[in-house]
Design a protein around this motif. Structure first.
Motif, PDB file in Angstrom:
ATOM      1  N   ASP A 182    -105.731 -39.546 -26.695  1.00 48.87           N
ATOM      2  CA  ASP A 182    -106.050 -40.407 -25.553  1.00 48.87           C
ATOM      3  C   ASP A 182    -105.631 -41.846 -25.813  1.00 48.87           C
ATOM      4  O   ASP A 182    -105.111 -42.526 -24.921  1.00 48.87           O
ATOM      5  CB  ASP A 182    -107.554 -40.335 -25.270  1.00 48.87           C
ATOM      6  CG  ASP A 182    -107.947 -41.160 -24.062  1.00 48.87           C
ATOM      7  OD1 ASP A 182    -107.477 -40.858 -22.951  1.00 48.87           O
ATOM      8  OD2 ASP A 182    -108.723 -42.126 -24.237  1.00 48.87           O
ATOM      9  N   SER A 204    -101.898 -42.040 -25.440  1.00 47.18           N
ATOM     10  CA  SER A 204    -101.545 -41.968 -24.027  1.00 47.18           C
ATOM     11  C   SER A 204    -101.718 -43.312 -23.342  1.00 47.18           C
ATOM     12  O   SER A 204    -100.875 -43.740 -22.538  1.00 47.18           O
ATOM     13  CB  SER A 204    -102.406 -40.904 -23.329  1.00 47.18           C
ATOM     14  OG  SER A 204    -102.074 -40.807 -21.952  1.00 47.18           O
ATOM     15  N   ARG A 205    -102.802 -44.010 -23.679  1.00 48.91           N
ATOM     16  CA  ARG A 205    -103.032 -45.327 -23.069  1.00 48.91           C
ATOM     17  C   ARG A 205    -102.034 -46.359 -23.576  1.00 48.91           C
ATOM     18  O   ARG A 205    -101.610 -47.243 -22.832  1.00 48.91           O
ATOM     19  CB  ARG A 205    -104.472 -45.774 -23.342  1.00 48.91           C
ATOM     20  CG  ARG A 205    -105.500 -45.028 -22.480  1.00 48.91           C
ATOM     21  CD  ARG A 205    -106.901 -45.580 -22.605  1.00 48.91           C
ATOM     22  NE  ARG A 205    -107.590 -45.032 -23.770  1.00 48.91           N
ATOM     23  CZ  ARG A 205    -107.962 -45.736 -24.826  1.00 48.91           C
ATOM     24  NH1 ARG A 205    -107.676 -47.032 -24.888  1.00 48.91           N
ATOM     25  NH2 ARG A 205    -108.589 -45.179 -25.826  1.00 48.91           N
ATOM     26  N   ILE A 223     -98.927 -45.695 -24.452  1.00 49.91           N
ATOM     27  CA  ILE A 223     -97.673 -45.410 -23.769  1.00 49.91           C
ATOM     28  C   ILE A 223     -97.711 -45.924 -22.335  1.00 49.91           C
ATOM     29  O   ILE A 223     -96.707 -46.424 -21.813  1.00 49.91           O
ATOM     30  CB  ILE A 223     -97.376 -43.899 -23.811  1.00 49.91           C
ATOM     31  CG1 ILE A 223     -97.064 -43.483 -25.250  1.00 49.91           C
ATOM     32  CG2 ILE A 223     -96.216 -43.539 -22.893  1.00 49.91           C
ATOM     33  CD1 ILE A 223     -96.823 -41.996 -25.435  1.00 49.91           C
ATOM     34  N   ASP A 224     -98.858 -45.824 -21.692  1.00 51.24           N
ATOM     35  CA  ASP A 224     -98.993 -46.383 -20.346  1.00 51.24           C
ATOM     36  C   ASP A 224     -98.755 -47.888 -20.353  1.00 51.24           C
ATOM     37  O   ASP A 224     -98.128 -48.435 -19.440  1.00 51.24           O
ATOM     38  CB  ASP A 224    -100.386 -46.088 -19.786  1.00 51.24           C
ATOM     39  CG  ASP A 224    -100.565 -44.625 -19.401  1.00 51.24           C
ATOM     40  OD1 ASP A 224     -99.547 -43.948 -19.176  1.00 51.24           O
ATOM     41  OD2 ASP A 224    -101.723 -44.158 -19.348  1.00 51.24           O
ATOM     42  N   ARG A 225     -99.238 -48.557 -21.384  1.00 46.80           N
ATOM     43  CA  ARG A 225     -99.054 -50.015 -21.469  1.00 46.80           C
ATOM     44  C   ARG A 225     -97.604 -50.397 -21.709  1.00 46.80           C
ATOM     45  O   ARG A 225     -97.172 -51.482 -21.337  1.00 46.80           O
ATOM     46  CB  ARG A 225     -99.926 -50.587 -22.585  1.00 46.80           C
ATOM     47  CG  ARG A 225    -101.413 -50.702 -22.243  1.00 46.80           C
ATOM     48  CD  ARG A 225    -102.141 -51.468 -23.334  1.00 46.80           C
ATOM     49  NE  ARG A 225    -101.558 -52.794 -23.537  1.00 46.80           N
ATOM     50  CZ  ARG A 225    -101.794 -53.552 -24.608  1.00 46.80           C
ATOM     51  NH1 ARG A 225    -102.581 -53.096 -25.576  1.00 46.80           N
ATOM     52  NH2 ARG A 225    -101.245 -54.747 -24.722  1.00 46.80           N
ATOM     53  N   GLU A 226     -96.836 -49.508 -22.344  1.00 49.44           N
ATOM     54  CA  GLU A 226     -95.421 -49.801 -22.587  1.00 49.44           C
ATOM     55  C   GLU A 226     -94.663 -50.077 -21.297  1.00 49.44           C
ATOM     56  O   GLU A 226     -93.729 -50.880 -21.268  1.00 49.44           O
ATOM     57  CB  GLU A 226     -94.746 -48.625 -23.304  1.00 49.44           C
ATOM     58  CG  GLU A 226     -95.157 -48.438 -24.736  1.00 49.44           C
ATOM     59  CD  GLU A 226     -94.440 -47.256 -25.371  1.00 49.44           C
ATOM     60  OE1 GLU A 226     -94.516 -47.114 -26.589  1.00 49.44           O
ATOM     61  OE2 GLU A 226     -93.797 -46.483 -24.621  1.00 49.44           O
ATOM     62  N   SER A 227     -95.059 -49.385 -20.237  1.00 48.84           N
ATOM     63  CA  SER A 227     -94.328 -49.495 -18.974  1.00 48.84           C
ATOM     64  C   SER A 227     -94.810 -50.639 -18.092  1.00 48.84           C
ATOM     65  O   SER A 227     -94.285 -50.822 -16.986  1.00 48.84           O
ATOM     66  CB  SER A 227     -94.441 -48.174 -18.196  1.00 48.84           C
ATOM     67  OG  SER A 227     -95.803 -47.871 -17.897  1.00 48.84           O
ATOM     68  N   GLU A 228     -95.803 -51.402 -18.555  1.00 56.34           N
ATOM     69  CA  GLU A 228     -96.244 -52.552 -17.772  1.00 56.34           C
ATOM     70  C   GLU A 228     -95.109 -53.565 -17.665  1.00 56.34           C
ATOM     71  O   GLU A 228     -94.401 -53.846 -18.629  1.00 56.34           O
ATOM     72  CB  GLU A 228     -97.467 -53.198 -18.426  1.00 56.34           C
ATOM     73  CG  GLU A 228     -98.711 -52.334 -18.373  1.00 56.34           C
ATOM     74  CD  GLU A 228     -99.892 -52.994 -19.050  1.00 56.34           C
ATOM     75  OE1 GLU A 228     -99.734 -54.143 -19.516  1.00 56.34           O
ATOM     76  OE2 GLU A 228    -100.971 -52.372 -19.113  1.00 56.34           O
ATOM     77  N   ARG A 275     -96.232 -36.742 -24.143  1.00 55.69           N
ATOM     78  CA  ARG A 275     -95.835 -37.916 -23.381  1.00 55.69           C
ATOM     79  C   ARG A 275     -94.501 -38.500 -23.842  1.00 55.69           C
ATOM     80  O   ARG A 275     -93.962 -39.395 -23.207  1.00 55.69           O
ATOM     81  CB  ARG A 275     -96.916 -39.005 -23.487  1.00 55.69           C
ATOM     82  CG  ARG A 275     -98.234 -38.665 -22.817  1.00 55.69           C
ATOM     83  CD  ARG A 275     -98.094 -38.662 -21.284  1.00 55.69           C
ATOM     84  NE  ARG A 275     -97.578 -39.926 -20.781  1.00 55.69           N
ATOM     85  CZ  ARG A 275     -98.340 -41.006 -20.542  1.00 55.69           C
ATOM     86  NH1 ARG A 275     -99.632 -40.958 -20.782  1.00 55.69           N
ATOM     87  NH2 ARG A 275     -97.800 -42.112 -20.070  1.00 55.69           N
ATOM     88  N   PRO A 318     -90.479 -44.787 -17.922  1.00 54.33           N
ATOM     89  CA  PRO A 318     -91.779 -44.189 -18.215  1.00 54.33           C
ATOM     90  C   PRO A 318     -91.920 -42.819 -17.605  1.00 54.33           C
ATOM     91  O   PRO A 318     -91.283 -42.510 -16.620  1.00 54.33           O
ATOM     92  CB  PRO A 318     -92.777 -45.188 -17.607  1.00 54.33           C
ATOM     93  CG  PRO A 318     -92.005 -45.893 -16.550  1.00 54.33           C
ATOM     94  CD  PRO A 318     -90.595 -45.978 -17.060  1.00 54.33           C
TER      95      PRO A 318
END
Length: 352
Positions: A59, A62-63, A65-70, A268, A352
């Motif tokens: 988890d 995953s979070r 990796i989500d921040r990478e696309s900000e 992911r 992403p």
């Protein structure tokens, strides 16, 4: 160390006052401190993965990796095109990164400090133009980015004048560097706690069976992966890969594994991007130096010499001296190689 002593010791240097650099460092004169958590602690378990089970670790990844696309953390797509169209820009960037890595090694800063310095440098240039002709704007930017990264990660930060070593062509007043720091933070929207490949190393290495079955293997993989990651900063091709992709590829190289047989696969991750990044690492960072393999970095890193003339950048090539008698020829050849590779085989920016 005073400005006068610096100026006297380097007769070829030009001491740049605040007014001389106002165009590049337009902003306030007061320094701003910000509270942030450490991105990565080299000798201890990463705080992000101080969790109780694998599900929690998944988890966290995953979070991240989500921040990478900000949008605030991503380079502008046109930034990569500059390298394809202008080899001069490749050389100018390499000179700046070389200086950052040399100072980083001299002060024995943490590995993540080097990554953040380069991250700030590239993110700033991807959205803000600086002239390359006279050299001092990029040098001022390099000093400011390294200073900011050191303040984010280091417990002891040298004075701004002491940071400007290795016979720089220009020496900037502290107020000038501070103004540039504020300008950089403004352009980056104050997002300095960037995701780096080091955020993922503990997670991916822990997935390797050998990391727990062989004594000392975890530390060995950690050092080797870190060495590879720092080397990627000098090769513009790696700008097209996300931090998680670079981390996974570095661990694969350090462990001598392929993606197909590795246990580090994560749902992911874009496997094709990891495979492409892994191949580039083998081409640029291993195969280009026939006598060099991924080294065991358990010993103290070598401190950089006091002058850049004739210096072999350890972060670029651990064992092969490719410099010629002409100090500028190595960078020129590397720039031409990088530009050629970018045109022929560089991946697009990872989506992403």
């Amino acid at each position: 160390m005073s400005a006068e002593s610096l100026d006297n010791s380097h007769s070829s240097s030009l001491y740049c006052g605040e007014e001389d650099a106002a165009a590049a460092a337009d902003g306030g004169s007061d320094m701003v401190s910000c509270d942030t958590t450490d991105t990565w602690i080299f000798h201890n378990q990463s705080p992000a993965f101080d969790v109780v089970d694998d599900a929690d670790a998944d988890d966290v990844v995953s979070r991240l990796i989500d921040r990478e696309s900000e949008i605030h953390h991503m380079l502008h797509p046109d930034y990569l095109h500059r390298f394809r169209d202008c080899s001069v820009f490749v050389t100018a960037r390499q000179d700046s990164i070389n200086w950052i890595l040399n100072v980083h090694a001299n002060y024995k800063f943490r590995p993540v400090t080097a990554l953040l310095s380069v991250n700030y440098f590239d993110r700033f240039l991807s959205s803000h133009f600086l002239p390359l002709a006279n050299g001092w704007p990029l040098q001022l930017l390099s000093v400011a980015c390294l200073s900011l990264a050191a303040k984010m990660e280091e417990t002891q930060v040298p004075l701004l004048l002491d940071l400007q070593i290795f016979d720089p062509r220009f020496v900037f007043e502290p107020k000038t560097v501070q103004r540039m720091e504020l300008r950089v933070m403004s352009v980056l929207n104050w997002r300095l706690n960037s995701i780096t490949p080091f955020d993922y190393l503990h997670y991916f290495i822990s997935k390797l069976p050998a990391s727990s079955s062989e004594p000392g293997s975890f530390t060995r993989f950690l050092w080797s992966s870190s060495d590879l990651i720092i080397r990627t900063t000098r090769v513009v091709n790696f700008l097209g890969f996300a931090p998680s992709t670079i981390a996974a590829a570095a661990v694969l190289c350090a462990a001598g594994e392929s993606l197909d047989s590795s246990a580090i696969c994560y749902q992911r991750l874009n496997e094709e991007m990891v495979r492409s990044c892994h191949q580039l690492m083998e081409e640029y960072l291993i195969d280009t130096c026939p006598s060099a393999q991924v080294k065991d970095q358990s010993v103290e890193p070598q401190v950089a010499p006091p002058s850049p003339v004739g210096v072999l950048d350890a972060a670029a090539c651990g064992s092969c001296d490719t410099r010629s008698d002409n100090p500028g020829s190595s960078n020129q050849v590397e720039a031409e190689l990088c530009a050629k590779r970018l045109r022929s085989s560089a991946p697009d920016v990872q989506q992403p």
